[in-house]
Motif scaffolding. Structure first.
Motif, PDB file in Angstrom:
ATOM      1  N   PRO A   1      69.452  41.582 -70.491  1.00 15.37           N
ATOM      2  CA  PRO A   1      70.343  40.385 -70.413  1.00 15.37           C
ATOM      3  C   PRO A   1      69.833  39.257 -71.441  1.00 15.37           C
ATOM      4  CG  PRO A   1      69.438  40.933 -68.082  1.00 15.37           C
ATOM      5  CD  PRO A   1      69.135  42.207 -69.086  1.00 15.37           C
ATOM      6  N   ALA A   2      70.645  38.484 -71.625  1.00 11.65           N
ATOM      7  CA  ALA A   2      71.047  37.719 -72.764  1.00 11.65           C
ATOM      8  C   ALA A   2      69.853  36.912 -72.180  1.00 11.65           C
ATOM      9  CB  ALA A   2      72.055  37.045 -73.397  1.00 11.65           C
TER      10      ALA A   2
ATOM     11  N   LEU B   1      58.381  40.121 -70.690  1.00 12.26           N
ATOM     12  CA  LEU B   1      57.779  40.331 -69.308  1.00 12.26           C
ATOM     13  C   LEU B   1      59.232  41.189 -69.144  1.00 12.26           C
ATOM     14  CD1 LEU B   1      57.101  36.702 -68.010  1.00 12.26           C
ATOM     15  CD2 LEU B   1      54.994  38.864 -68.107  1.00 12.26           C
ATOM     16  N   PHE B   2      60.719  41.431 -69.329  1.00  9.59           N
ATOM     17  CA  PHE B   2      61.262  42.574 -68.867  1.00  9.59           C
ATOM     18  C   PHE B   2      61.247  43.470 -69.205  1.00  9.59           C
ATOM     19  CE2 PHE B   2      65.454  44.143 -69.347  1.00  9.59           C
ATOM     20  CZ  PHE B   2      65.499  43.932 -67.812  1.00  9.59           C
ATOM     21  N   LYS B   3      59.982  43.641 -70.927  1.00  7.64           N
ATOM     22  CA  LYS B   3      59.698  45.221 -71.693  1.00  7.64           C
ATOM     23  C   LYS B   3      59.162  45.657 -70.191  1.00  7.64           C
ATOM     24  CE  LYS B   3      62.791  44.053 -76.113  1.00  7.64           C
ATOM     25  NZ  LYS B   3      62.396  44.548 -76.941  1.00  7.64           N
TER      26      LYS B   3
ATOM     27  N   GLY C   1      61.396  41.191 -61.575  1.00  5.30           N
ATOM     28  CA  GLY C   1      62.897  40.949 -61.225  1.00  5.30           C
ATOM     29  C   GLY C   1      62.678  39.217 -61.585  1.00  5.30           C
ATOM     30  N   LEU C   2      61.786  38.083 -61.947  1.00  4.57           N
ATOM     31  CA  LEU C   2      61.969  37.183 -62.303  1.00  4.57           C
ATOM     32  C   LEU C   2      62.069  37.063 -63.730  1.00  4.57           C
ATOM     33  CD1 LEU C   2      58.495  35.219 -60.502  1.00  4.57           C
ATOM     34  CD2 LEU C   2      61.165  34.885 -59.825  1.00  4.57           C
ATOM     35  N   ALA C   3      62.057  38.059 -64.582  1.00  5.43           N
ATOM     36  CA  ALA C   3      62.188  38.030 -65.720  1.00  5.43           C
ATOM     37  C   ALA C   3      63.641  37.773 -65.784  1.00  5.43           C
ATOM     38  CB  ALA C   3      60.948  38.505 -66.561  1.00  5.43           C
TER      39      ALA C   3
ATOM     40  N   THR D   1      67.691  45.643 -60.542  1.00  7.62           N
ATOM     41  CA  THR D   1      69.194  45.286 -60.787  1.00  7.62           C
ATOM     42  C   THR D   1      69.227  45.338 -61.882  1.00  7.62           C
ATOM     43  OG1 THR D   1      69.477  43.960 -59.058  1.00  7.62           O
ATOM     44  CG2 THR D   1      71.905  43.709 -60.087  1.00  7.62           C
ATOM     45  N   ALA D   2      69.259  44.231 -62.742  1.00  6.73           N
ATOM     46  CA  ALA D   2      68.971  44.183 -64.050  1.00  6.73           C
ATOM     47  C   ALA D   2      68.794  44.916 -65.198  1.00  6.73           C
ATOM     48  CB  ALA D   2      68.673  42.889 -64.591  1.00  6.73           C
TER      49      ALA D   2
END
Length: 331
Positions: free
Chosen positions: A72-73, A79-81, A140-142, A236-237
């Motif tokens: 997501p942009a 953290l997402f990775k 989830g937060l990132a 979800t993302a």
């Protein structure tokens, strides 16, 4: 080869074998779950790719490896990775103190199928497996996604509550054996099926199994996803292999708890009659694993308030009562 060199080589090989075998079993577990759910719901399940659909696992892996890795942009990219890596790593690290089979001899040297037999094996197992929730929370937060954030907080809520039940359910076992080592606990159950702790502590067995469902994010005791949202909760993302790593961690955790339940309550790798201990270990762990699949097919999700009520109003009093009764019996 010196003893120290042999120990080093054996440890490295055991670590590689655990990673390879559990990763493979995690993939096959997805196939097993599809087949079990299909049978219970009067469907066919995987059937097109390979004999009886067995090669569907390979097809899924190719799809995950080649699918676009979308981020997501507005997400926190670092953290997402790393979030999926945390979930998968915690599940595999927990296996390092779990004896998967009885010891055997090769070339005059005794091999213990456990990476590290530490004297606080139970605590390490609970702590390492509990870190998997941080992957869901961080992911989830990132992800900068409303549904991901809601799913992340629900996951953190369920794990923090049932970690207490998980630990309390094992205190009576530790009191009886006087040890936190999984090997010592298995040794205490030798001598026949009547020595298994499931007969001495049946309530603790039920509580540990309930907590295991929560730890592994399994229906019906799972809050990370919600059918009414029609999304994947904290994940979800995610897409591609990052999404797949969450599932690898989940299924590795299920395998870990299936083996741990066998070791703690079902006699572990002790031989039974003419059946060798290794085969007994596989059979009992497979039966526990099947219970995880069976429950998903038979029961819907609980609401968050129902799950919290189960934790604090039912499981907590029962766990404390088991500790008290065991203490009185020992005294």
């Amino acid at each position: 080869m010196s003893d120290s060199a042999f120990y080093f080589v054996a440890t490295v090989l055991k670590a590689l074998v655990i990673l390879a075998v559990i990763a493979l079993l995690s993939g096959l577990a997805t196939y097993a779950e599809r087949k079990v759910l299909a049978y219970m719901q009067r469907r066919i399940g995987p059937s097109m790719v390979g004999p009886a659909g067995l090669l569907q696992v390979g097809a899924d892996m190719i799809k995950l490896f080649t699918k676009e890795d979308a981020i997501p942009a507005r997400a926190n990219k670092l953290l997402f990775k790393i979030a999926p890596i945390i979930s998968a790593t915690g599940a595999f690290v927990a296996l390092s103190v779990v004896p998967l089979l009885p010891e055997f001899t090769i070339g005059g040297r005794t091999i213990q199928p456990i990476l590290s037999d530490i004297n606080v094996g139970i605590l390490f197992l609970l702590g390492a497996s509990g870190t998997c929730v941080y992957g869901l929370l961080i992911g989830g937060l990132a992800s900068y996604n409303k549904w991901g954030t809601i799913g992340a907080f629900r996951a953190f809520l369920q794990i923090t509550c049932f970690e207490v039940i998980n630990g309390l359910s094992l205190i009576p076992i530790v009191m009886i054996t006087g040890s936190l080592s999984l090997i010592d606990i298995v040794s205490a159950q030798s001598g026949g099926i009547d020595k298994w702790f499931i007969w001495k502590e049946p309530v603790c067995f039920a509580l540990f199994l309930i907590a295991a469902f929560v730890e592994c994010n399994r229906t019906p005791l799972c809050l990370t996803e919600n059918e009414t949202e029609i999304v994947a909760g904290a994940g979800t993302a995610y897409s591609g292999m990052r999404w797949g790593m969450f599932f690898i961690g989940e299924y590795a955790n299920i395998i870990t708890y299936s083996v741990a339940t066998t070791l703690l309550f079902l006699g572990g790798f002790n031989a039974f009659w003419f059946i060798p201990g290794g085969i007994m270990m596989v059979l009992k762990s497979s039966l526990v694993f099947f219970c995880f699949l069976w429950a998903r097919a038979a029961w819907p999700h609980l609401r968050p308030d129902q799950l919290m009520g189960l934790c604090w109003k039912v499981c907590m009093p029962l766990a404390l009562a088991c500790v008290l009764i065991t203490a009185l019996a020992i005294v």
